[in-house]
Design a protein around this motif. Structure first.
Motif, PDB file in Angstrom:
ATOM      1  N   ILE B 195       0.826  -1.210   0.000  1.00 36.45           N
ATOM      2  CA  ILE B 195       0.000   0.000   0.000  1.00 36.45           C
ATOM      3  C   ILE B 195       0.862   1.262   0.000  1.00 36.45           C
ATOM      4  N   LEU B 196       1.956   1.237   0.759  1.00 32.43           N
ATOM      5  CA  LEU B 196       2.762   2.456   0.934  1.00 32.43           C
ATOM      6  C   LEU B 196       3.812   2.662  -0.141  1.00 32.43           C
ATOM      7  N   LEU B 298      -3.089   5.839  13.880  1.00 34.78           N
ATOM      8  CA  LEU B 298      -4.323   6.341  13.268  1.00 34.78           C
ATOM      9  C   LEU B 298      -4.397   5.965  11.791  1.00 34.78           C
ATOM     10  N   GLU B 299      -3.308   6.193  11.084  1.00 32.18           N
ATOM     11  CA  GLU B 299      -3.282   5.881   9.650  1.00 32.18           C
ATOM     12  C   GLU B 299      -3.494   4.392   9.397  1.00 32.18           C
ATOM     13  N   LEU B 300      -2.852   3.605  10.259  1.00 35.59           N
ATOM     14  CA  LEU B 300      -2.926   2.158  10.110  1.00 35.59           C
ATOM     15  C   LEU B 300      -4.345   1.660  10.356  1.00 35.59           C
ATOM     16  N   GLU B 302      -7.031   3.187   9.907  1.00 37.63           N
ATOM     17  CA  GLU B 302      -7.837   3.553   8.731  1.00 37.63           C
ATOM     18  C   GLU B 302      -7.767   2.460   7.648  1.00 37.63           C
ATOM     19  N   LEU B 303      -6.604   1.863   7.493  1.00 30.69           N
ATOM     20  CA  LEU B 303      -6.448   0.830   6.457  1.00 30.69           C
ATOM     21  C   LEU B 303      -7.335  -0.375   6.732  1.00 30.69           C
ATOM     22  N   ASP B 306     -11.031   0.575   6.228  1.00 29.10           N
ATOM     23  CA  ASP B 306     -11.376   0.673   4.804  1.00 29.10           C
ATOM     24  C   ASP B 306     -11.333  -0.680   4.096  1.00 29.10           C
ATOM     25  N   ARG B 308      -8.728  -2.488   3.507  1.00 24.40           N
ATOM     26  CA  ARG B 308      -7.556  -2.634   2.642  1.00 24.40           C
ATOM     27  C   ARG B 308      -6.469  -3.495   3.274  1.00 24.40           C
TER      28      ARG B 308
END
Lengths: 341, 341, 341, 341
Positions: B195-196, B298-300, B302-303, B306, B308
């Motif tokens: 993803i990154l 937080l970003e993680l 979200e994955l 979603d 993903r």
């Protein structure tokens, strides 16, 4: 032409195997060739490695061999396709001769090109009256300057510049950085780091003369070891640039560096031998730095031209080549030794 | 409340020293305290280190001790000063409890704060019905989600995320990256790196089941070793993320990685023992990665929200705690083991 | 306590609407409150905007209002939960009061928090004997220092620091940067840019006194306009930091900046009005810079503490508040105007 | 050879001024010349600008002129000094012909070299059977591939790639990015941004067919305008890549973008006209993006070779050149128009 020729490998007496004599002068063969009359040729620890039969990351070159990969001088002749240089121009010689077509250099990493020619390493070098390079490797020097002062930039200065540039990425105005080893590279590195970063710069060297030099060149402090710096309540370093690379200096650096800090390695004397968890627990980064790019050499040259960087040189004639190499091996050179052919 | 209590250190039988029984429930003491009813508590290799008496970068905590630093659940009670959470909210627990005032965290590095409380490490953890944290450590989870699926993010996922984010800095679409070890961290890491970064991702694991899992989760290829990957003409890696960190995996990584490449270390089983010149000759960077920041969590999160990122979980009841720890030690867990108190 | 109170908006006479008188002193209400006895309160162009009825990015605050968002002083009282400060400590006041819980600030951007209190903007400010802030907003100053010298850092210095830090990302030793406007921000910016980047720094200001100040503070050159600098064969800038932001300065910057260069905007007097293709053809970047982060303020404070950054202050008593504001509006202040209540 | 020759400027009928006829074939003159038999030549909005008499950042070229700066084909002949290519090799043509010696390109910015030759702009282009380039400008394509599919990468794809790479620097997994304009560049940009960043990607285009294409190619959503996206409760963008660049799209972007966000400009139809304070209050960055580097083109080519990027092409024969240009001007082309000489 006259040149200092290496005829055999040695780990003892240098005088017997590096002999000044007559060899064929280089001639223009390709359209982008340049012949440089050598004015200054830096004497580098890598030369000592080659003397001992090592071949630092390069394909070996059969003896006899002419050393000297850190050169500056005056253009003596130019190939038919040369566009930016003329006879009489002063030039500094970027150490790597490449085609400009390799993927690595298209990405900005000339120093990562594998299939390259490096005068003094795998081609005849600058311990001689004349040297052949390519136009891509020539850096224009200011009219009227003394090329001797610039010669050490081609390798010593460039390696220091790149390591400092990488270290500066983590350095803030409240940080302290340590420069380990104030020799041919380190005396340039400490000045460069002051220019590229807002951090305080502390020099570490066992030699009193080297520490005195560091202080004269602008180091905020100088100590014989990490332990002495700690004893004097100096802040632990956020970055260390190690121009020695011995087990002792590497271990001191890893132990002393702050959480989130960076160890930039240039010297390669020893081993890095540490528990993996030391890097993880304090999120340390250890990174090797190898010479640098042509663009970095341009920036560095500008610093000397502007009078912001002082290159300390100990001069030797071509005939004194064995003395120069021996002095370097014994740690007796202040700043950088430069042959003046 | 019921909790799994560690009563003695052991390197052999786990069942005898980790015992489920009654302990006092945590209570609100400070205005920003949160009591969480634990729904899932990840079982981590660090727990095994603590079991053996090690104390990974933290001050030791006297026994008896409740393990569990990777927790998610439902808010049971809130302190008077809590502003963003209410009873009944689903939360993921960032592992470090801090004041928000430390210099390190003001610079964005909560995980570098020295004077911190870490439930499961130096405070009572999540192998229990209830857990006390602070509002600063709470990450809101989507309404209606299953917290068990999120629990492994708090440490395993976060460590993988940070290491991948750092590795991604050097990765281009023409590059290949290797993930070493497809366990609790690695199975997340290979998905995160896809993803990154635009690089191809190759998984390395000696276990066939782990390689099968890697391929199902999107790895471009999977091999038992660097040698097997090389034998299959897979490009050498520009970056390696090592979730094992043994002498063998570290040496393979340093030998195999491309010039200018990066080794990101998360696992800490062994030593890094290499000649300094290996790092310099190919300008390699070795960097340790330790858990991560709240913002990264937080970003993680979200994955997963979603859809993903798939978190592969093997569930155990609180009573099965010794089995979970033993399975992990023996390499029998697929994905992450999670206790469901 | 005595304070300078703004009673009405004005675009003409300031004396009639800003009146020194008695108001209630602030008191400790929350556990993390700090009461600061104001020693210095910087006078800022933003104060002029508020005087005229504008409300730069903030919710309006009803009159009467006490201005002053750039404060330093001595701690007079502390809330029960304050851990790092005590009565008598010297402090610099970060302008934004936040909870520490907002997503923006968890990502390292306190200055992006929308729901914040800013003394002097939407809460009572430092044109007064006492000021209330929160512990999160306090920066410790060195014992025995003069807080007046530090006050301008809280906004003017911080905005300059952040803009310089961003501009420094594109600056190499062979580059030139222009500082436009050598006032309260610019006289700090030119010094900061010399510390953070290796570039040459040229000051642009129409006022002779400002140019003289710039040269005394270390600018490599100073001119009245881009045209004069070009006429003197000064290299075009790779980066411009514009502390004015008028149509004229913005147009000069866009026209003059080199390919790949960067315009950092701090001043906001006018409009940016250019064909889109000007940015594309030379790959220019234009970026706004708004105050800065607490961590940046820490770094900046260190520069003054170390004697590397000179803050030029013109002092006014609290009773001279109207004169200070008027002098600023008329361009008569050298360096930064600071009220000394 | 046959070529489409531009004989006069026009803002109306294209058919009358672009005429297919016989012209001299290019021949090898320099050692590094390559003659390419053109298989595909992309039709670009820049061609329309040239048709109208504009000369986008380049020195004008006298008429008659052969357009076509986005070319791919088969090598027909090679100069004596060419080392990496042979007759019959498939190649993509990087648009700029340079010496490799300019300072800008030594720093990794071939596209910033001022003194360059650009076939189709200031030298004969690819709307012809044959095209002359230099070895430095050739990118090897996979054996057996269809060069038509790759041709649009040389300019449309490359400009999109570079803009996406820059935008990706600010994008996190919790962010949303908007692609404005799903034409020849945008349909590639939205796919590239999904590969290079973890953000959600929303396409904005007034044309229903373009939005349908965007969704088929992987956009997370597609709307006719920023207002429609906002009405559908789509998160405001952290980054916008504007392939149109009209007053309307630029204003929508500046108004809609989040604090700390980035507007990447590729299209240049209109003006950017905003109060300076809009950039400062929300710390926005606006950056122009111009084509890209050779290294970026290599990375991009890899994406198509790996089947990760779909290039949507509408083919025209050389004789249909006026129709292709007219269709582009009228907004009737899906994906990229490519001439197949």
């Amino acid at each position: 032409m006259r040149a200092a020729v290496l005829n055999a490998y040695t780990t003892t007496e240098i005088g017997g195997v590096v002999v000044v004599g007559e060899v064929d002068s280089p001639t223009i063969e390709n359209a982008d060739d340049l012949i440089v009359r050598v004015v200054g040729a830096g004497v580098c620890r890598t030369d000592l490695h080659i003397l001992e039969g090592q071949n630092f990351g390069e394909r070996p070159v059969p003896l006899p061999h002419v050393l000297g990969h850190e050169n500056a001088g005056v253009i003596e002749a130019v190939g038919a396709g040369v566009v930016n240089f003329a006879v009489g121009d002063l030039v500094l010689c970027y150490p790597f001769l490449t085609t400009g077509l390799d993927h690595a250099e298209r990405q900005g990493f000339e120093h990562h090109v594998v299939d390259r020619s490096t005068p003094g390493i795998n081609a005849p070098g600058g311990y001689a009256e004349f040297l052949k390079i390519r136009e891509r490797a020539a850096v224009a020097l200011p009219k009227g300057c003394d090329p001797i002062e610039y010669a050490p930039l081609a390798d010593a200065g460039l390696a220091a510049f790149r390591a400092c540039r990488k270290a500066a990425e983590v350095l803030r105005s409240s940080d302290t950085a340590y420069i380990v080893g104030v020799g041919g590279l380190g005396h340039l590195g400490l000045q460069i780091l002051k220019i590229l970063s807002p951090a305080k710069v502390v020099a570490i060297d066992v030699r009193q003369a080297a520490r005195d030099l560091a202080l004269r060149l602008g180091a905020d402090a100088a100590y014989a070891s990490f332990a002495e710096a700690a004893h004097a309540s100096i802040n632990p370093p956020k970055a260390v640039i190690d121009f020695v690379g011995s087990e002792e200096t590497l271990t001191s650096a890893i132990d002393g560096i702050q959480t989130g800090g960076r160890l930039e390695l240039v010297g390669v004397e020893g081993r890095l031998d540490i528990p993996a968890r030391l890097l993880v627990e304090r999120e340390l980064t250890v990174s090797g730095s190898l010479v640098g790019t042509y663009a970095e050499l341009l920036e560095l040259t500008e610093l000397v031209a502007d009078g912001r960087l002082e290159v300390v040189v100990t001069k030797y004639s071509l005939e004194q080549v064995a003395m120069a190499l021996t002095d370097l091996r014994e740690g007796r050179v202040l700043g950088r030794a430069v042959l003046v052919p």
